[in-house]
Design a protein around this motif. Structure first.
Motif, PDB file in Angstrom:
ATOM      1  N   GLY B 427      46.188  54.925  37.868  1.00 31.99           N
ATOM      2  CA  GLY B 427      45.692  53.799  37.080  1.00 31.99           C
ATOM      3  C   GLY B 427      46.186  52.459  37.612  1.00 31.99           C
ATOM      4  O   GLY B 427      45.457  51.454  37.591  1.00 31.99           O
ATOM      5  N   ASN B 428      47.411  52.457  38.101  1.00 28.39           N
ATOM      6  CA  ASN B 428      47.948  51.196  38.639  1.00 28.39           C
ATOM      7  C   ASN B 428      47.149  50.711  39.841  1.00 28.39           C
ATOM      8  O   ASN B 428      46.930  49.512  40.012  1.00 28.39           O
ATOM      9  N   ILE B 429      46.691  51.654  40.668  1.00 25.65           N
ATOM     10  CA  ILE B 429      45.971  51.251  41.882  1.00 25.65           C
ATOM     11  C   ILE B 429      44.533  50.841  41.543  1.00 25.65           C
ATOM     12  O   ILE B 429      43.954  49.968  42.190  1.00 25.65           O
ATOM     13  N   VAL B 430      43.981  51.464  40.504  1.00 25.15           N
ATOM     14  CA  VAL B 430      42.662  51.012  40.037  1.00 25.15           C
ATOM     15  C   VAL B 430      42.778  49.540  39.607  1.00 25.15           C
ATOM     16  O   VAL B 430      41.954  48.691  39.956  1.00 25.15           O
ATOM     17  N   MET B 431      43.861  49.249  38.874  1.00 29.79           N
ATOM     18  CA  MET B 431      44.066  47.864  38.432  1.00 29.79           C
ATOM     19  C   MET B 431      44.242  46.932  39.623  1.00 29.79           C
ATOM     20  O   MET B 431      43.742  45.812  39.648  1.00 29.79           O
ATOM     21  N   LEU B 432      44.941  47.428  40.657  1.00 28.42           N
ATOM     22  CA  LEU B 432      45.133  46.630  41.868  1.00 28.42           C
ATOM     23  C   LEU B 432      43.781  46.285  42.494  1.00 28.42           C
ATOM     24  O   LEU B 432      43.544  45.146  42.906  1.00 28.42           O
ATOM     25  N   GLY B 433      42.878  47.287  42.526  1.00 26.55           N
ATOM     26  CA  GLY B 433      41.539  47.047  43.068  1.00 26.55           C
ATOM     27  C   GLY B 433      40.842  45.919  42.319  1.00 26.55           C
ATOM     28  O   GLY B 433      40.223  45.034  42.916  1.00 26.55           O
ATOM     29  N   ALA B 434      40.974  45.945  40.994  1.00 23.51           N
ATOM     30  CA  ALA B 434      40.333  44.919  40.179  1.00 23.51           C
ATOM     31  C   ALA B 434      40.943  43.547  40.465  1.00 23.51           C
ATOM     32  O   ALA B 434      40.247  42.533  40.539  1.00 23.51           O
ATOM     33  N   LEU B 435      42.262  43.521  40.638  1.00 24.29           N
ATOM     34  CA  LEU B 435      42.941  42.255  40.943  1.00 24.29           C
ATOM     35  C   LEU B 435      42.441  41.691  42.262  1.00 24.29           C
ATOM     36  O   LEU B 435      42.115  40.495  42.367  1.00 24.29           O
ATOM     37  N   LEU B 436      42.368  42.562  43.278  1.00 26.70           N
ATOM     38  CA  LEU B 436      41.934  42.100  44.606  1.00 26.70           C
ATOM     39  C   LEU B 436      40.514  41.565  44.534  1.00 26.70           C
ATOM     40  O   LEU B 436      40.191  40.519  45.097  1.00 26.70           O
ATOM     41  N   GLU B 437      39.672  42.291  43.817  1.00 28.06           N
ATOM     42  CA  GLU B 437      38.251  41.915  43.744  1.00 28.06           C
ATOM     43  C   GLU B 437      38.083  40.601  42.978  1.00 28.06           C
ATOM     44  O   GLU B 437      37.344  39.714  43.393  1.00 28.06           O
ATOM     45  N   SER B 438      38.803  40.479  41.860  1.00 32.70           N
ATOM     46  CA  SER B 438      38.609  39.317  40.999  1.00 32.70           C
ATOM     47  C   SER B 438      39.160  38.048  41.622  1.00 32.70           C
ATOM     48  O   SER B 438      38.570  36.975  41.500  1.00 32.70           O
TER      49      SER B 438
END
Lengths: 363, 483, 93
Positions: B427-438
């Motif tokens: 879940g933490n890395i999914v959140m990281l993906g969202a951070l990078l994208e946003s």
């Protein structure tokens, strides 16, 4: 050289091995355990000794043994463990044995907690154990300095034949920052006074007992002379934006990092604020404090203890200027925001004061 | 023609003159009839016989024998009360060729230094302990020792040692013989000439065992202290033989010289040039920051990130990935964890800074990015987020009282999305993906590089790849700003 | 020293300056040829002394003596090779 992102506690161990340290004796304690863990991993590979002792009491006496045998040696612990080591540190100082002790401070007294604090200042900087001795104390405030000052600690320990403490708080031990290490490792070397179990060293004696009052007095005076020399030659500090500072913040370790942010923010408000960061807590940068007195209207000491460093600042200032004090304890780190408020308050209070050389205090 | 030759004389490893002694340099400082002198001679005779004078290091802690270095011309180390086994441990390990003898009294070994002797014995350290048991504290003037006999008077047991107050005399040989580590343990006495000759053999045996590298040896020697016992030397000798041996029976308590394995020699030290590689800091082992490819120009140059959640949600790792990737991107970085028990349960958070300028404080009290992996973390840190900052929240919806108009909040069930990938902990890395994208901070290349260094298993690298993609996808859906 | 036709098997030398007069050697000596002297040495002890005859060279006095160099015990040897100088002393002193 390449940089590596590592924890402060690990940087100490790598810095030590690069400095030629080949023996580590310790006992785990939060927040210093990574030191022992990294030492257990690296020392044997580097041809050194790692041993987890039965207690800090045993660990520091193992340090004594390795030092007596002429090996660069270190240990690492935190407040409660350092308390237990004080007996051994006194013996090391008395027998004039070099070693490095890392103290990664946590909350106290008693069991306290494992959060960062700076309450070991007195027990480390003022001697801590019995008798007339001092330890040289280095206070890193970054992970890079954990490595660099550990290296320096070994040099000073041998130069002065005295224990040197690397005094950091839990955050400096636990945090990660990029570190650049020297490209080459220092070679372990022989020490002529050591007891190695060889024909050449057979007549060497390591001892701290001198029953005759005159002999012990001569020994204590010789130690004292050594400490006076350190006070002349070994002082290190960072004086940051102090040239025109009318309020000089003083702090070490993680606090000094926060204070750098405070200096920036204070200056953005037009306050002439600088930072004095002692790197050697003993010997203390007395001359620099006195130099800063010429310009500064007040000193503001910030500490994660109820007032230990502040005593040394007051001793150095000798009443020439007011010395204000702001502290947090229990594992709380003073935030830049709350510290800035205190700086502002201090500035307001002292803005009425006479300023040396007729200058305006806060322009 | 017949002539006389020396059959028994002063051992060569005694100094001729005791120059370290302030006066009376031709005799010891021991009282008439004291056992220490006898034992010194047993040790000295052994050192001469084995030809180990140059190699011998004598460790003398507090007690009357603290001045053993006056007499024995070997390497000498005087140490703290009770700590001789710890010191001896490190001397031997530092100088494996040396012959280390720890010379300890009963207060030293059996009271204050109990922990040190038990653990050195248990580790099977390859040194020799000579333990002088005279059932009293001699140097300090006659206080009770742990080995004081029941009923024996001392200045601190003026009515005699009482089992209900002071307990029983401590039997060191019996105690240590229960451990697996020791190789040789014997108790001998100085009660008469036969006992002394037996003691001589025991001392020699114990030191020989060390020279053979077999491990820990200890000889306990019941020894007279006439002055403190208030007896004449002959009476004291008799008391050793007649009284002390009743409580402390003589004999060999452990002898595994036959089956003991030689302690392995320490590994050879690697060449000095190898040290940086061993430490993982040689060129190539750590990485040079790629030609500075700083943050996306559109983004703030100073990221102050707070990552918070429950222990086990990968809070610290997420922060570390950001810091590692930032370092690769040529930025100044810092990572500071909340540490301790909260790592194992309860809440966890870390402070990460990425900046084009040197970082002053690594503490993030006013984040401009908050990664909240659970609601308590959101509630705790949302008020601290700087206006204009970003908040990523692992949930399905914001609670009524958790809104802020002046920050951008992206709410997604990141953990649930990780579940769909078959690995809750991603879940933490999914959140990281969202951070990078946003936010557009940090390139894919730097993040992947960081993950490769921090995540060792191929399976996890694949999970993380999918997780990052899922996070990016989730961020693309919707405008990223939710109330 | 003595009028014995055969020399004693042993000989004992006592350093009265090193002796503290504890008497352990006197007690232990099997042929009972040691005693504590009537006079005092400079430190106020009655030092042990050899009666002058009857030593067997057994060495027991050496082992029970707490002083490293107070007692030296010699043994009679039939000389075969070259004397080893300082270790030897003539049988008839």
């Amino acid at each position: 050289m390449a940089k590596q992102l590592i924890k402060g506690n690990e940087a100490i161990v790598k810095g030590a091995i690069l400095a030629g340290c080949r023996a580590f004796y310790g006992y785990p304690i939060t927040p210093a355990s990574e030191i022992a863990e990294a030492a257990a991993f690296y020392f044997p590979q580097a041809g050194g000794v790692f041993l987890q002792a039965e207690s800090e009491v045993a660990a520091i006496n193992m340090v004594y043994g390795a030092a007596a045998a002429g090996v660069r040696v270190m240990t690492g612990s935190s407040g409660p463990g350092i308390s237990l080591m004080q007996e051994g540190i006194s013996y090391l100082a008395g027998a004039e044995l070099p070693c490095v002790v890392a103290d990664i401070m946590r909350g106290g007294p008693g069991l306290g907690n494992i959060a960062p604090e700076q309450g070991d200042y007195h027990q480390v900087v003022k001697g801590g154990g019995h008798g007339n001795y001092r330890t040289l104390v280095l206070a890193p405030s970054s992970v890079q300095e954990m490595a660099d000052l550990t290296h320096l600690a070994f040099e000073l320990a041998e130069e002065y034949r005295n224990p040197v403490v690397v005094l950091a708080d839990g955050y400096i031990g636990q945090m990660m920052e990029p570190v650049e290490f020297p490209a080459e490792a220092a070679a372990p070397h022989r020490l002529s006074w050591a007891v190695e179990g060889t024909a050449e060293t057979r007549h060497n004696l390591i001892t701290s007992i001198l029953l005759e009052p005159d002999l012990l007095e001569a020994h204590v005076r010789a130690l004292e002379a050594k400490y006076r020399r350190a006070e002349r030659e070994a002082v290190r500090f960072e004086s940051w934006r102090t040239e025109d500072a009318e309020i000089v913040l003083v702090g070490y370790g993680i606090v000094a990092r926060v204070l750098k942010a405070v200096v920036e923010q204070a200056r953005a408000r037009g306050l002439a604020v600088g930072l004095l960061r002692p790197i050697t807590l003993y010997p203390f940068p007395v001359a620099e404090v006195r130099r800063l007195c010429r310009r500064a209207a007040a000193f503001l000491v910030v500490e994660m203890s109820t007032g230990q460093l502040v005593e040394d600042v007051r001793l150095a200032v000798e009443g020439r200027r007011p010395v204000e004090f702001y502290s947090r304890t229990g594992g709380n780190v003073p935030s830049a925001e709350e510290t800035l408020d205190f700086v502002q308050e201090t500035a307001d209070r002292h803005s009425q004061m006479a300023v040396p050389e007729g200058q305006l205090a806060y322009g | 023609m017949a002539s006389y030759t020396v059959a028994h004389g002063k051992a060569k490893c005694f100094y001729d003159h005791y120059e370290r002694k302030a006066d009376l340099q031709h005799q010891t400082h021991y009282c008439p009839g004291c056992g220490h002198g006898i034992v010194h001679k047993l040790i000295a005779g052994t050192i001469d016989a084995l030809g180990i004078q140059d190699r011998t290091v004598l460790i003398s802690p507090v007690g009357c024998s603290v001045f053993a270095y006056y007499y024995l011309d070997v390497g000498n180390i005087q140490v703290a009360h009770g700590r001789a086994p710890a010191v001896a441990t490190a001397v031997k390990r530092s100088r494996p060729e040396s012959i280390v003898i720890s010379y300890q009294g009963d207060g030293d070994l059996a009271a204050i230094g109990t922990a040190e002797i038990v653990h050195a014995a248990n580790r099977g350290e390859n040194f020799t302990v000579i333990f002088i048991n005279n059932a009293i504290y001699g140097m300090t003037g006659g206080q009770m020792a742990p080995t004081t006999l029941l009923g024996q008077k001392s200045t601190t047991t003026p009515f005699g040692r009482n089992v209900w107050n002071e307990g029983y005399p401590l039997k060191v040989c019996e105690l240590l013989a229960s451990l697996t580590g020791p190789v040789y343990i014997e108790r001998v006495a100085l009660g008469d000439n036969k006992q002394i000759m037996r003691a001589q053999r025991a001392v020699r045996r114990a030191i020989e065992i060390q020279t053979q590298g077999l491990g820990f040896s200890l000889v306990e020697i019941l020894s007279p202290c006439p002055t403190i016992w208030k007896m004449n030397p002959v009476e004291a000798q008799h008391w050793v033989k007649e009284e002390m041996t009743k409580t402390f029976p003589l004999g060999v308590f452990r002898d595994r010289t036959k089956e003991a394995e030689r302690r392995p020699a320490p590994a050879h030290a690697p060449p000095l040039a190898e040290i940086p590689r061993i430490l993982g800091i040689a060129n190539g082992a750590s990485r040079r920051a790629a030609a500075a490819a700083p943050l996306n120009d559109a983004e703030p140059r100073d990221l102050r990130i707070k990552v918070a959640g429950f222990g086990g949600q990968g809070v610290l790792l997420l922060g570390q990935v950001l810091a590692e990737a930032g370092l690769d991107a040529g930025l100044e970085v810092s990572w500071l964890p909340s540490y301790g028990p909260e790592m194992r349960s309860g809440t966890s958070n870390c402070h990460v800074r990425l900046s084009a300028r040197p970082i002053d404080s690594p503490l993030v009290s006013r984040p401009n990015v908050l990664l909240a992996l659970n609601e308590p973390s959101l509630r705790k840190f949302l008020p601290t987020v700087e206006p204009g900052g970003w908040v990523f929240y692992n949930g399905t919806a914001l609670a009524e009282d958790c809104h802020r108009e002046d920050v951008q909040i992206l709410v997604r069930p990141f953990t649930k999305m990780a579940d769909e990938l078959g690995e809750t902990r991603a879940g933490n890395i999914v959140m990281l993906g969202a951070l990078l994208e946003s936010t557009g901070v940090l390139s894919e290349q730097h993040v992947n590089g960081a993950l490769r260094r921090l995540v060792k298993s191929e399976r996890w690298l694949e999970i993380n790849r999918l997780a990052l993609a899922a996070g990016r996808e989730a961020a693309r859906k919707g405008n990223g700003h939710e109330k | 020293m003595s009028g014995n036709p055969k020399p004693d098997r042993g000989l004992v030398k006592l350093d009265s300056d090193e002796c503290k007069g504890c008497g352990l050697c006197v007690e232990a000596c099997p042929p009972k040829v040691l005693h504590l002297a009537d006079h005092l040495n400079p430190y106020g002890y009655h030092p042990a002394a050899y009666t002058g005859a009857g030593c067997t060279g057994c060495g027991i006095c050496f082992y029970v003596c707490p002083e490293p160099g107070a007692i030296t015990v010699f043994r009679l040897v039939e000389q075969k090779a070259e004397p080893k100088s300082e270790e030897l002393m003539p049988a008839a002193a």
